[in-house]
Design an enzyme around this catalytic site. Structure first.
Site, mmCIF file in Angstrom:
data_model
loop_
_atom_site.group_PDB
_atom_site.id
_atom_site.type_symbol
_atom_site.label_atom_id
_atom_site.label_comp_id
_atom_site.label_asym_id
_atom_site.label_seq_id
_atom_site.Cartn_x
_atom_site.Cartn_y
_atom_site.Cartn_z
ATOM 1 N N ASN A 9 1.149 -1.148 0.028
ATOM 2 C CA ASN A 9 -0.155 0.036 0.286
ATOM 3 C C ASN A 9 0.788 0.943 -0.613
ATOM 4 O O ASN A 9 1.303 1.707 1.173
ATOM 5 C CB ASN A 9 -1.145 -0.101 1.060
ATOM 6 N N LYS A 11 -0.021 4.595 -0.586
ATOM 7 C CA LYS A 11 -0.387 5.337 0.037
ATOM 8 C C LYS A 11 0.187 6.575 -0.340
ATOM 9 O O LYS A 11 -0.130 6.935 -1.878
ATOM 10 C CB LYS A 11 0.534 5.864 1.845
ATOM 11 N N HIS A 94 -9.292 1.104 5.400
ATOM 12 C CA HIS A 94 -7.905 1.648 5.739
ATOM 13 C C HIS A 94 -8.077 2.469 6.922
ATOM 14 O O HIS A 94 -8.885 2.868 7.054
ATOM 15 C CB HIS A 94 -7.645 1.969 5.013
ATOM 16 N N GLU A 96 -6.892 4.372 7.702
ATOM 17 C CA GLU A 96 -6.851 6.382 7.856
ATOM 18 C C GLU A 96 -7.650 6.788 6.679
ATOM 19 O O GLU A 96 -8.051 7.529 7.213
ATOM 20 C CB GLU A 96 -5.302 6.505 6.914
ATOM 21 N N GLU A 164 -4.644 -4.574 10.838
ATOM 22 C CA GLU A 164 -3.603 -3.807 10.817
ATOM 23 C C GLU A 164 -4.171 -2.852 11.808
ATOM 24 O O GLU A 164 -4.974 -2.212 12.426
ATOM 25 C CB GLU A 164 -4.171 -2.133 9.714
ATOM 26 N N GLY A 170 2.654 2.269 10.710
ATOM 27 C CA GLY A 170 3.840 4.006 10.854
ATOM 28 C C GLY A 170 4.665 3.992 11.830
ATOM 29 O O GLY A 170 5.134 5.066 11.632
ATOM 30 N N SER A 209 3.861 -1.590 10.070
ATOM 31 C CA SER A 209 4.779 -2.003 10.268
ATOM 32 C C SER A 209 6.013 -3.214 10.312
ATOM 33 O O SER A 209 7.115 -3.869 10.701
ATOM 34 C CB SER A 209 5.958 -1.622 11.784
#
Ligand code: 13P
Length: 246
Positions: A9, A11, A94, A96, A164, A170, A209
């Site tokens: 991904n 992003k 996701h 985000e 996730e 991240g 990560s």
């Protein structure tokens, strides 16, 4: 037997020059890997990526899609448009998107229906925040994210679920292989209760990560069938190390 799947991904990263170099290094570095591989660039780089990946083992996906097929939805991209550009996959829900765009399960479920209808394979992301985990609510949250998006779907063919944990995205913090396995086993048990899902055959990806150095111990777990990779997917050497571990 579930075939391993490794998805990058990207992003909101990259440029045409970056995509060209990254894909050349990635494709050039592939050996006789057994895993299925996909990359999900930003919308504007999808056509370039599908053209560079044509005839290689790497396929392309989108990072999101609209919940409707067409119409007056300024700024949205329909699932069929992703198919037009050669996408095979789409990431949905996701964290985000949930966090910065207020996406809730009903909308994510509608996106999922639109994606499957168009012929895309959906990667549904679920995961708890650090606070939710600390409060002992991780399983409740994940179960409600799964049910909210998956119950009452007419067709769930090709479904992949990515766990996730938000606290691992991240941050350099990875769920331990045991923590990840425990949640993956829980997710599989939830899927058993969703009509139209073959829980035993559904691939469950871990994301948060993942790097070359920790991929093998995650993939060793019985319910972890691959990875959804953010930062490390922007580095061909790291991404290849994850693919080789799968
Ligand atoms: P990182 O691998 O950068 O933690 O991101 C994970 C992720 O969000 C993939 O969708």
């Amino acid at each position: 037997m579930r075939r391993s799947l490794v998805v990058g991904n990207w992003k909101m990263n990259g440029s045409e020059a970056f995509v060209e170099k990254l894909l050349a290094d990635l494709i050039g570095g592939l050996s006789e890997q057994q895993a299925e591989i996909a990359v999900c660039p930003g919308y504007v780089h999808i056509a370039q990526a599908t053209s560079l990946c044509a005839g290689t083992p790497v396929v392309v996906g989108g990072q999101d899609c609209s919940h409707v097929q067409s119409g007056a939805y300024t700024g949205e991209v329909a699932a069929a448009m992703l198919c037009d550009l050669g996408c095979q996959w789409v990431i949905l829900g996701h964290s985000e998107r949930r966090q910065y765009h207020g996406e809730l399960s009903a909308l994510i479920g509608a996106k999922l229906a639109a994606a499957v209808e168009a012929g895309l394979r959906p990667i549904l992301c679920v995961g708890e925040t650090r606070e939710q985990r600390e409060n002992g609510d991780a399983e409740t949250i994940v179960a409600s994210q799964l049910r909210g998006a998956l119950l009452e779907q007419a067709n769930l063919s090709g479904l992949v679920v990515a766990y996730e944990p938000v606290w691992a995205i991240g941050t350099g913090l990875t769920a331990s292989p045991e923590q990840a396995q425990e949640m993956h086993a829980f997710i599989r048990s939830c899927l058993e209760e969703i009509p139209g899902v073959d829980a035993g055959a559904t691939r469950l990806l871990y994301g948060g990560s993942v790097k070359g150095a920790n991929a093998a111990e995650l993939f060793f777990q019985p319910d972890i069938d691959g990875a959804l990779v953010g930062g490390a997917a922007l580095d061909a050497t790291e991404f290849l190390a994850i693919i080789n571990a799968a």
